[in-house]
Design a protein around this motif. Structure first.
Motif, short mmCIF file in Angstrom:
data_model
loop_
_atom_site.label_atom_id
_atom_site.label_comp_id
_atom_site.label_asym_id
_atom_site.label_seq_id
_atom_site.Cartn_x
_atom_site.Cartn_y
_atom_site.Cartn_z
N ASN A 73 68.18 85.04 57.37
CA ASN A 73 66.80 85.50 57.60
C ASN A 73 65.76 84.43 57.29
O ASN A 73 64.58 84.59 57.62
N THR A 76 63.38 82.62 60.06
CA THR A 76 62.19 83.25 60.63
C THR A 76 61.06 83.36 59.61
O THR A 76 60.22 84.25 59.71
N THR A 102 78.83 83.49 65.97
CA THR A 102 77.85 83.72 64.91
C THR A 102 76.52 83.09 65.27
O THR A 102 75.45 83.70 65.08
N GLY A 105 74.87 85.16 68.03
CA GLY A 105 74.35 86.42 67.52
C GLY A 105 73.09 86.24 66.69
O GLY A 105 72.16 87.04 66.79
N LEU A 106 73.05 85.17 65.90
CA LEU A 106 71.88 84.93 65.06
C LEU A 106 70.65 84.66 65.92
O LEU A 106 69.57 85.22 65.67
N GLU A 108 70.14 85.56 69.02
CA GLU A 108 69.77 86.74 69.81
C GLU A 108 69.18 87.86 68.97
O GLU A 108 68.57 88.78 69.52
N ARG A 109 69.34 87.76 67.65
CA ARG A 109 68.71 88.76 66.76
C ARG A 109 67.33 88.33 66.28
O ARG A 109 66.69 89.06 65.51
#
Length: 217
Positions: A73, A76, A102, A105-106, A108-109
Motif C-alpha cells: 500500500n 499509493t 503478483t 495484481g498489485l 491492477e488494484r
C-alpha cells in the motif's frame, strides 16, 4: 508543459543519492531516505528508474530485498514522487523475483486515478508482468510504452525481459529480436541482450545463431 528546474550540481546530487541507496541496503530506512533525496531533487521518471532499479537490484543481491521493507500500500502514498519511488522499487523487486502475477495484481488494484497516472517506467513494469505471462495485451501496452520511452535503456531492458519470459507470445521471438536491435541496446556486446536474443533464436529454430549468441555473451 513546464519542465523541472535543474539546479547546478543536479547530476552529481543524483549520483550521490544512488550511492547512498545502493551502498546502505542493510539500513531498513534507505527507501525512505532515497524517496526524500529524489523529492528534494524533483527527479523525473527516467532519473527515478535509473536509480531505483539499481538500488532494488543491489538490495536483492545483498539479501536485503525491498519486498521485506515496504508494504504494497505504500505505492499509493499521497506525495507523487515518494509514491513513484516506492512503486519503482517494489515493482522492480517483484520483476527480479519473476513474480509476474503478483506484480500484475498489485498494479491492477491501484486506485483509478493512480492507475491512470502511472509513469512510463511503471507501465513498462506492468507490461513485463503481462508479457511474462504470455498475455497478448502486453504487446499492445509495450508498443504504447515504446512510443513514450524512446531510447531509455532501462525501460527497453524491462520489455526485453518480458518478451524473453513469455514463451507462448505470438510473434514473441520476432518482437524480441527487433527490440534488441534498437539503438541504445548493444546487441553485439551486452551479455544480457545476447542471452535474451539466444532464447528467441532457439524458439525460432535458429540454433547455430543462438549458440553463437551464447558464446559471445
Amino acid at each position: 508543459m513546464s519542465l523541472p528546474v535543474r539546479r547546478p550540481g543536479h547530476a552529481r546530487a543524483l549520483l550521490h543519492a544512488r550511492a547512498r541507496a545502493t551502498e546502505n541496503t542493510s539500513d531498513p530506512f534507505w527507501p525512505t531516505r532515497l524517496a526524500a533525496d529524489l523529492r528534494e531533487l524533483n527527479a523525473g521518471w527516467k532519473e527515478s528508474a535509473e536509480i531505483r532499479t539499481d538500488a532494488a537490484w543491489a538490495a536483492r543481491t545483498a539479501g536485503n530485498s525491498v519486498l521485506g521493507l515496504l508494504r504494497p500500500n505504500q505505492v499509493t502514498v499521497t506525495d507523487p514522487i515518494t509514491a513513484r519511488t516506492y512503486r519503482h522499487l517494489y515493482l522492480s523487486a517483484l520483476r527480479f523475483d519473476f513474480r509476474c502475477a503478483t506484480l500484475k495484481g498489485l498494479v491492477e488494484r491501484l486506485p483509478g486515478n493512480a492507475f491512470a497516472a502511472l509513469d512510463c517506467y511503471s507501465r513498462a513494469l506492468y507490461a513485463f508482468a503481462l508479457l511474462g505471462q504470455s498475455r497478448p495485451e502486453g504487446l499492445a501496452l509495450m508498443d504504447e510504452v515504446l512510443d513514450e520511452a524512446g531510447d531509455h535503456t532501462k525501460t527497453l531492458h524491462v520489455l526485453l525481459h518480458g518478451l524473453w519470459l513469455g514463451q507462448d507470445l505470438e510473434q514473441g521471438p520476432e518482437r524480441l529480436l527487433a527490440l534488441s536491435a534498437r539503438s541504445p541496446l548493444d546487441a553485439r556486446n551486452d551479455p544480457i541482450v545476447l542471452f535474451r536474443r539466444a532464447g528467441a533464436l532457439r524458439r525460432l529454430g535458429r540454433y547455430d545463431e543462438g549458440l553463437a549468441a551464447i558464446d559471445r555473451a
